[in-house]
Design an enzyme around this catalytic site. Structure first.
Site, PDB file in Angstrom:
ATOM      1  N   ASP A   1       0.870  -1.166   0.000  1.00  0.00           N
ATOM      2  CA  ASP A   1       0.000   0.000   0.000  1.00  0.00           C
ATOM      3  C   ASP A   1       0.920   1.233   0.000  1.00  0.00           C
ATOM      4  O   ASP A   1       2.139   1.146   0.184  1.00  0.00           O
ATOM      5  CB  ASP A   1      -0.969  -0.026   1.193  1.00  0.00           C
ATOM      6  CG  ASP A   1      -2.208   0.836   0.932  1.00  0.00           C
ATOM      7  OD1 ASP A   1      -2.151   1.687   0.017  1.00  0.00           O
ATOM      8  OD2 ASP A   1      -3.213   0.687   1.646  1.00  0.00           O
TER       9      ASP A   1
HETATM   10  C1  NOJ Z   1      -3.933   3.923   0.053  1.00  0.00           C
HETATM   11  C2  NOJ Z   1      -5.126   3.041   0.240  1.00  0.00           C
HETATM   12  O1  NOJ Z   1      -5.050   2.372   1.469  1.00  0.00           O
HETATM   13  C3  NOJ Z   1      -5.310   2.021  -0.876  1.00  0.00           C
HETATM   14  O2  NOJ Z   1      -6.518   1.360  -0.687  1.00  0.00           O
HETATM   15  C4  NOJ Z   1      -5.227   2.700  -2.213  1.00  0.00           C
HETATM   16  O3  NOJ Z   1      -5.470   1.781  -3.240  1.00  0.00           O
HETATM   17  C5  NOJ Z   1      -3.864   3.327  -2.352  1.00  0.00           C
HETATM   18  N1  NOJ Z   1      -3.712   4.336  -1.315  1.00  0.00           N
HETATM   19  C6  NOJ Z   1      -3.640   3.953  -3.727  1.00  0.00           C
HETATM   20  O4  NOJ Z   1      -4.353   5.106  -3.850  1.00  0.00           O
END
Ligand code: NOJ
Length: 731
Positions: A286
């Site tokens: 993430d």
């Molecule tokens: C953080 C989020 O937790 C995740 O779900 C998301 O896909 C990513 N950022 C990318 O934006």
């Protein structure tokens, strides 16, 4: 002249050699192409494939070139925050023409519930219990995404969420592992279609692996303490189902699992996902999660963080550039090997080949009018919104509205609101595309019913200056449609709340309107279950419309008028008060199930509305439930069936939920568990027979804390509607 000819021959010879390269040859098997490409790559090129950068929202033609210049031509992936396919193609051109091997970039974006044609938030979608509709919606989103230059979405989120204070509950399919798994798989099917190489397919990404929904106190990014039993029984199953349905990628979660952050969790990424489940796709971290290992206290610096994540089995670094900075050094220091790098690179290249990016690296440009908001897509968004809406209360059959109603007061901060109906994670949704509740009513009732509008109050704050006007409007109307709810920023990422009640001012507006002594229909638009204890007794009807996206207005109006019959059922429990959290239907059995033991002293312990709850305008009678045998051997199958009759006066859709309970087992089992569901449409007087084929190893077994599956003989109970069947598994 001669010079020109020599150059011409050289270019052509070079072209020929190039086109004969095995990895460029679409007739070769993908694995052969991957291996061929891999052996031509330098270590630096390989490492760049393991990195994902972001590309900003800048679409200013005067300096966009500068931004593109900063992107390495060999980068593996970009989070493409822009949806302009031409700019995307320019970036891709750089990769194809300026990198030594011409490896296309994989463009990812959060397409969570539609791109421009925004449909309901996932928590709402789940209330439709309609996987086919979800597949269709995701396919539509995939088409809009591919036409915008996106090849990969970070969706579906299949985190089980049982704490509504956690804002991300909006993004998942609710509290039940089976429902989340089925709908996650439906969504993967929609995004990826039959083949990833279909020009309108995008790669799906199951997230967040795993346990993110258990963030302590519902606070985002916090630790989780998940027992191995809960991990295997509750949090892993939807991921396993998603992997089985062919999800191309998976995203690790921010949280730790009993101390080991998912980003660096070798057991989960390697032992479970890649080895036990034989997952052939790749794992992306993430956002900044690798660096965050230093804040989580398991790595002393970014280098150690990169080492820990990489050796745990995390293939792609989202946005940290920790892999870019340190993997080479780690090889030089003999901490990791080039073979390990290769195995991660192979996974990423494999997806690029499957997506057909080597053959079709560029997005076909069509004009915006053909790209987004196609008529049939808006219709689909409306249908999904309709099936997601849940009728929670309908005292004295107030709904559908009687033809005698001539004047309606439409009051509240959500009545004419466009932005909030989009919900969280709708970055490319445009409020101007949204049909408001008020507009939906206008369209539905035309000049047959007069609508009298008043704002009443804002979503939060102390300004009650609109209360009197709202009351005046209410008094001159036959009935009040009160539209309350949440701002879209109150749910989603980093949007935790200590209470799931609506702000006091909204509750006070309702109490104030009671003075008009008119029936009240409460319309709720929110991204989480709400605490309704103080509100519910004062209203005659409640329709939960969630955040329905662009086309919720007409869907709701159709339900209110009776043109449509509500059919949604809750994918998540509504507690009476926040203090009841966690509360979910499939809790394990209590030690003292009798009397008033273990209940709260100050409130009722039962939920206000349980999972699976939802009213209809018609009545469905469940009858004639039977099972093919009341004894089954472990290797045999059983068929259960039930007849559903529409005994009411209007047509309607009914979702039939089949639950199983295992009252005595080596480990204490949940009170009951959803194992199968099906939805049917019945005209008044019509009936249908629905079946559930029970496969003991799949439906009656349980996993232990190491993920080993067991099936024990003994008594089981099957529940369907009001029916209950008992049967026995024998050796
Ligand atoms: C953080 C989020 O937790 C995740 O779900 C998301 O896909 C990513 N950022 C990318 O934006």
């Amino acid at each position: 002249m001669w010079r020109f000819l020599i150059l011409f021959c050289f270019v052509n010879i070079h072209k020929n050699i190039y086109s004969q390269l095995v990895y460029k040859d679409s007739m070769q098997p993908i694995e052969t192409r991957v291996q061929d490409l891999l052996k031509r790559m330098t270590l630096k090129e390989k490492i760049l494939q393991l990195n994902q950068y972001t590309f900003g929202e800048n679409d200013n033609p005067n300096n966009i070139g500068e931004e593109i210049k900063n992107i390495p031509a060999d980068i593996g992936s970009l989070i493409y925050l822009n949806i302009n396919p031409e700019i995307r193609n320019n970036i891709q051109r750089k990769a194809i023409e300026e990198s030594r091997l011409g490896i296309p970039i994989l463009f990812g974006f959060d397409v969570i519930h539609g791109l421009r044609t925004v449909y309901p938030i996932p928590l709402a979608q789940a209330c439709s219990f309609n996987p086919k509709l979800i597949t269709a919606a995701c396919r539509m989103a995939a088409k809009e995404a591919t036409l915008s230059g996106i090849n990969w979405t970070f969706s579906p989120m299949v985190d089980i969420a049982r704490d509504a204070r956690w804002g991300r509950i909006a993004e998942g399919y609710g509290e039940d592992p089976y429902l989340s798994g089925v709908l996650g798989a439906a969504s993967v099917k929609g995004y990826q279609s039959e083949s990833l190489s279909n020009p309108y397919s995008i790669a799906a990404c199951l997230k967040h692996f795993v346990g993110y929904g258990m963030s302590e106190g519902g606070r985002d990014y916090r630790p989780t303490d998940i027992s191995k039993q809960a991990l295997w029984e509750t949090y892993l199953p939807p991921f396993e189902m998603g992997i089985k349905s062919g999800a191309a990628t998976i995203m690790s979660s921010f949280n730790d699992i009993s101390g080991i952050p998912a980003t660096a969790n070798h057991y989960l990424l390697n032992d479970v996902l890649k080895n036990k489940w034989n997952f052939k796709g790749f794992v992306v971290s993430d956002w900044n999660a690798i660096e965050q290992l230093t804040y989580q206290g398991v790595a002393k610096d970014r280098k150690e963080a990169a080492y820990k994540a990489f050796t745990a089995g995390l293939d792609m670094d989202m946005r940290d550039n920790a892999y870019g900075e340190f993997l080479e050094e780690l090889i030089e220091g003999n901490k990791i090997s080039e073979e390990q790098i290769d195995s991660a690179v192979v996974r990423i290249l494999r997806l690029k080949f499957h997506l057909g990016l080597f053959e079709r690296p560029y997005t076909t440009i069509v004009n915006e009018a053909e790209r987004y908001l196609q008529k049939e897509d808006v219709k689909l968004a409306s249908l999904l919104a309709e099936e997601s809406m849940v009728l929670l209360k309908n005292q004295n059959k107030l709904l559908p509205l009687s033809p005698s109603v001539q004047n309606i007061a439409v009051i509240g901060p959500l009545a004419k609101n466009k932005t909030d109906l989009l919900g969280s994670w709708a970055f490319r949704g445009n409020p101007k595309d949204v049909e408001t509740i008020y507009e939906g009513l206008e369209k539905e009732f035309g000049n047959k019913i007069r609508l009298n509008y008043a704002l009443g109050c804002k979503k939060e704050g102390n300004d009650i200056s609109g209360f009197e006007e709202a009351l005046k409007v209410a008094k001159t109307s036959d009935l009040i449609i009160l539209c309350l709810g949440e701002d879209k920023s109150w749910s989603g990422e980093n949007a935790s709340r200590s209470t799931i009640a609506l702000p006091r001012i909204q509750e006070e507006l309702l109490t104030h309107l009671k003075k008009a002594e008119k029936p009240i229909v409460l319309i709720l638009s929110n991204g989480r279950p709400l605490e309704l204890a103080r509100i519910e007794p004062h209203v005659d009807a409640i329709v939960e419309i969630w955040q329905p996206g662009i086309a919720g207005g007409s869907a709701l109006a159709g339900i209110l008028s009776g043109r449509l019959s509500p059919s949604g059922k809750l994918s998540v429990t509504f507690p009476r008060t926040t203090g009841q959290i966690p509360i979910y239907y499939n809790m394990r059995q209590t030690a003292r199930p009798y009397g008033n033991m273990g209940n709260y002293q100050d409130i009722q312990t039962t939920p206000l509305y349980p999972f699976g709850y939802g009213l209809s305008y018609t009545n469905f009678t469940y009858t004639n439930a039977r099972i093919s045998s009341n004894k089954v051997r472990k290797d045999e199958k059983l068929t259960a069936e039930v007849t559903i009759i529409n005994t009411g006066k209007s047509s309607g859709k009914e979702t039939v939920l089949w639950y199983i309970a295992d009252p005595v087992c080596s480990i204490s089992r949940p009170i009951k568990e959803l194992k199968h569901f099906e939805k049917c449409y019945l005209l008044p007087g019509e009936s249908c027979v629905l079946r559930f084929e029970i496969n003991p190893y799949k439906d009656l077994s349980y996993v232990n804390s190491s993920g080993v599956r067991f099936l024990e003989s003994g008594k089981f109970i099957l529940y369907v509607g009001t029916e209950k069947l008992i049967f026995e598994v024998v050796e």
